[in-house]
Design an enzyme around this catalytic site. Structure first.
Site, mmCIF file in Angstrom:
data_model
loop_
_atom_site.group_PDB
_atom_site.id
_atom_site.type_symbol
_atom_site.label_atom_id
_atom_site.label_comp_id
_atom_site.label_asym_id
_atom_site.label_seq_id
_atom_site.Cartn_x
_atom_site.Cartn_y
_atom_site.Cartn_z
ATOM 1 N N GLU A 63 -0.111 -1.726 -1.217
ATOM 2 C CA GLU A 63 -1.372 -0.984 -1.083
ATOM 3 C C GLU A 63 -1.147 0.530 -0.980
ATOM 4 O O GLU A 63 -1.904 1.313 -1.547
ATOM 5 C CB GLU A 63 -2.122 -1.478 0.165
ATOM 6 C CG GLU A 63 -3.518 -0.899 0.293
ATOM 7 C CD GLU A 63 -4.300 -1.540 1.428
ATOM 8 O OE1 GLU A 63 -4.348 -2.786 1.482
ATOM 9 O OE2 GLU A 63 -4.857 -0.814 2.256
ATOM 10 N N ASP A 64 -0.105 0.943 -0.296
ATOM 11 C CA ASP A 64 0.040 2.366 0.059
ATOM 12 C C ASP A 64 1.216 3.086 -0.577
ATOM 13 O O ASP A 64 1.358 4.300 -0.382
ATOM 14 C CB ASP A 64 0.179 2.510 1.587
ATOM 15 C CG ASP A 64 -1.102 2.187 2.328
ATOM 16 O OD1 ASP A 64 -2.176 2.216 1.696
ATOM 17 O OD2 ASP A 64 -1.031 1.898 3.526
#
Ligand code: ZN
Length: 173
Positions: A63-64
């Site tokens: 996600e990051d």
């Protein structure tokens, strides 16, 4: 056992590298890896298996950071990669929609993903209590707490220990 410890530490090292340029949003601006170590520690203390602890360390990588599912499969295997993907929001969606989906999908996650999700929310609430982002007023904190509670309320297979810790942390605001 040695293999399991080795894999867990390899994942910690991998996550530290992937998140190396990233910091928490709070005033203390802690290194991001502190968050994933805290989440993995909570999951391990709750008695989850090494596969789940490994996924906990990696839960924010796709996600990051610039990490792909394929990379996780190659490094840590399909079970770990699948659990991380269960915890990966689709960042192409608007934030409100992503939050709505987190609440809606919580009860449908695997037991391991539910444990990690509960630990993730405990860690986030602790951060807001101990080192809130400078521009967050009480209202903003209350809104995040309410959102986190709505997610955790749907985690019907998360360990009781984590649900109790979440409830205790929630009370502190
Ligand atoms: Zn997280």
């Amino acid at each position: 056992m040695a293999d399991a410890v080795g894999q867990v530490l390899r994942a910690a090292h991998f996550a530290a590298g992937k998140h190396s340029a990233q910091r928490r949003k709070g005033e203390a601006a802690e290194p991001y890896v502190n968050h994933v170590l805290e989440v993995a520690h909570l999951v391990a203390e709750a008695g989850l298996d090494p596969t789940t602890v490994t996924a906990a360390l990696l839960h924010d990588t796709v996600e990051d950071t610039a990490t792909t599912r394929e990379e996780l499969v190659a490094e840590f295997g399909e079970a770990v990669a699948a659990m991380v993907m269960e915890l990966t929001d689709d960042k192409s969606l608007p934030k409100a929609e992503r939050k709505r989906l987190q609440v809606e999908r919580a009860p449908h996650k695997s037991a391991g993903a539910q444990a990690i999700k509960a630990a993730d929310k405990i860690s986030n609430l602790r951060s807001i209590l101990n080192s809130p982002p400078a521009d967050w007023d009480e209202q903003r904190k209350r809104e995040y707490f309410a959102f986190a509670k709505a997610v955790v309320d749907g985690l019907d297979r998360a360990p009781a220990q984590l649900l109790a810790e979440f409830a205790a942390t929630f009370q502190r605001l």
